[in-house]
Design an enzyme around this catalytic site. Structure first.
Site: not given
Ligand code: NAD
Length: 500
Positions: A402, A191, A265, A299, A243, A248
């Site tokens: 962040e 997804k 992650e 990230c 994310g 998480g």
């Molecule tokens: P986000 O956490 O808002 O969303 C990530 C994904 O989770 C999306 O697909 C979203 O639709 C889904 N999601 C949202 N709520 C959910 C739930 N309750 N249950 C399951 N899925 C759900 O993140 P974002 O704004 O898309 O991305 C930015 C974040 O990602 C930053 O915090 C960044 O540091 C992190 N990130 C981490 C890495 C890593 O490798 N550590 C890499 C890239 C981004």
């Protein structure tokens, strides 16, 4: 160059479930580019009920052993075909990444290179023997004899995997989650994030050509409701999530009732430590790019620059000077180094951080606002000037949270021990780096920093495909990339037997 208006639209209407493209029940929504806010195509909107159908297909394919029991040479051959397709369509993929995320060509090519290097690694791993033989052991037995025993371990697939990706690396992470999951013989529901679904839809075009057994790879779009439906389903054996730490945490809660494995992650607030003996001229590009690459939407960006107070004024002056020549704008335009943020809400978040940092006494060195004088055609884009604050307290709101936008915090220190203590005073622990002329001292400090990775003097350049990636503390659980990453998608079984 008017890159946005000359592009071809990308219109997708279907989800990918059970080996077929299936029209989305709720239809589509417009896909926009952050470059100017214009519509570049459309994407299907998935629902929780479609997520469950995708899980039906993934679970059934795994239970039937359609992929898990296939000859590993066949599996590895299919994965190689996918890699070849990605490499052959590189220009098209990079262009879509630039449009959908607003990153520069260099940034998108870098992401894709990382993804294809890792995929090559997973092709290799998928062909390797999953069994390892342990040395024979002799045990004195109760009847006075000696028993000689052998053991092998086998890496088994974990089962039905849910893979959820963030907006800032849809294609890269789609590939990086499918790679190890497929190499190990799992079935997957992928997804993508709602802001950037087109990249994953393009990836599915390629996956569909592989002629995999139905249900081995599935893809649904949608937001938190779809993610929750996937993560709370008892049929799921593993959730691979990239994310924010906040999401998480909710995923762990959804997974808890079924003891589903979570591979997370998450975000970061990584520190770069600049020692007194650092060559500032050499370090400057690294400091700038590690903060402002992808407009700060990375990230592992080292958003806290910890600098020895003896050289702090020199560094601040050099950074201020460099920013006078930093070009913000359309990433398709020659010379532009920073594109837009993903949406207006991300820009407003950056503005909120600027306000709070000023209220908490930090000194604005550069940026801090929306850029002036941009071409009129970019008026609908979400631009924000790369911003530098000096004199940031590590305990402040900016020091601890962040941003996921282009804001650098400069924090002074007076000794190596203090630098390490500040670096470690964070809820996160993802990346980091150390800049020093003394490699031995830098290594000693690197060992004390509590993060999943740390680079000395810019690191090794192109990342070794075996380098594990992941975080300590709120930055996550488990590791991605290379063999460690592959192992996350497996379970290890011990088989013991008597010899003779
Ligand atoms: P986000 O956490 O808002 O969303 C990530 C994904 O989770 C999306 O697909 C979203 O639709 C889904 N999601 C949202 N709520 C959910 C739930 N309750 N249950 C399951 N899925 C759900 O993140 P974002 O704004 O898309 O991305 C930015 C974040 O990602 C930053 O915090 C960044 O540091 C992190 N990130 C981490 C890495 C890593 O490798 N550590 C890499 C890239 C981004």
């Amino acid at each position: 160059m008017d890159a946005v208006s000359t592009k071809a639209r990308m219109d997708y209407v279907s989800l990918y479930i059970g080996g077929e493209f299936v029209l989305a029940e709720q239809g589509t929504e417009p896909a926009i580019t952050p470059i100017d806010g214009s519509v570049i195509g459309s994407a299907p909107v998935g629902t929780p009920s479609e997520a469950r159908k995708a899980l039906d297909a993934a679970h059934a394919s795994f239970e039937a052993g359609l992929w898990a029991d296939a000859d590993r040479r066949v599996r590895s051959g299919k994965m190689q075909t996918l890699l070849d397709m990605v490499l052959a369509r590189k220009d098209e993929i990079v262009r879509l990444m630039m449009l959908e995320m607003g990153y520069t060509r260099m940034e998108c090519e870098g992401q894709l290179q990382l993804g294809t290097d890792q995929m090559a690694k997973f092709v290799e791993v998928s062909a390797a023997d999953p069994m390892k033989t342990l040395p024979l052991v002799s045990t004195p037995w109760h009847d006075g004899t000696i028993k000689l025993g052998g053991a092998v371990t086998s890496r088994d697939p974990i089962g039905t995997v849910v893979a959820i990706t963030p907006y800032n690396a849809g294609f890269l992470l789609g590939l990086m989650k499918l790679g190890p999951a497929l190499a190990a013989g799992n079935s997957v529901v992928l997804k993508p994030a709602p802001y950037t679904p087109l990249q994953t839809l393009l990836l599915m075009d390629m996956v569909a050509q592989l002629d995999l057994p139905p249900g081995v790879v599935n893809m649904v779009t949608g937001g938190a409701d779809v993610g929750e439906a996937l993560c709370s389903d008892p049929r799921v054996d593993m959730i691979s999530f990239t994310g924010s730490d906040k999401v998480g945490g909710s995923i762990m809660a959804s997974a808890a009732p079924h003891i589903t494995k979570c591979h997370l992650e998450l975000g970061g607030k990584s520190a770069m430590i600049v020692r007194r003996d650092a060559d500032l001229a050499k370090a400057l590009p690294g400091i700038l790019f590690s903060n402002f690459a992808q407009a700060g939407q990375g990230c592992a960006c080292t958003t806290r620059i910890l600098v020895d107070n003896a050289i702090r004024a020199d560094l601040v002056a050099a950074l201020g000077e460099a920013m006078k020549h930093w070009k913000v704008g359309d990433p398709f335009e020659q010379g532009v180094v920073t594109g837009p943020l993903i949406r207006n809400v991300a820009r407003e978040r950056a503005e909120m951080f600027v306000e709070r940092a000023q209220a908490e006494g930090a000194t604005l060195v550069a940026g801090g606002k929306r850029p002036e004088g941009l071409d009129e055609r970019l008026a609908g884009g979400f631009y924000f000037e790369p911003t530098i604050f000096d004199g940031v307290s590590n305990d402040s709101y900016l020091g601890q949270n962040e941003v996921f936008g282009p804001i650098m915090s400069i924090i002074g220190f007076d000794s190596d021990d203090e630098a390490v203590a500040i670096a470690n005073k964070s809820d996160f622990g993802l990346g980091g780096s150390i800049v020093s002329a003394d490699a031995g001292k830098a290594m000693q400090m690197a060992l004390k920093v509590r993060t999943g990775s740390i680079a000395i003097n810019g690191g090794s350049g192109r990342l070794h495909p075996d380098t594990p990636f992941g975080g300590y503390k709120r930055s996550g659980l488990g590791r991605e990339w290379g063999e460690e990453g592959y192992n996350e998608y497996t379970q290890i079984k011990a088989i013991t037997f008597p010899v003779g």
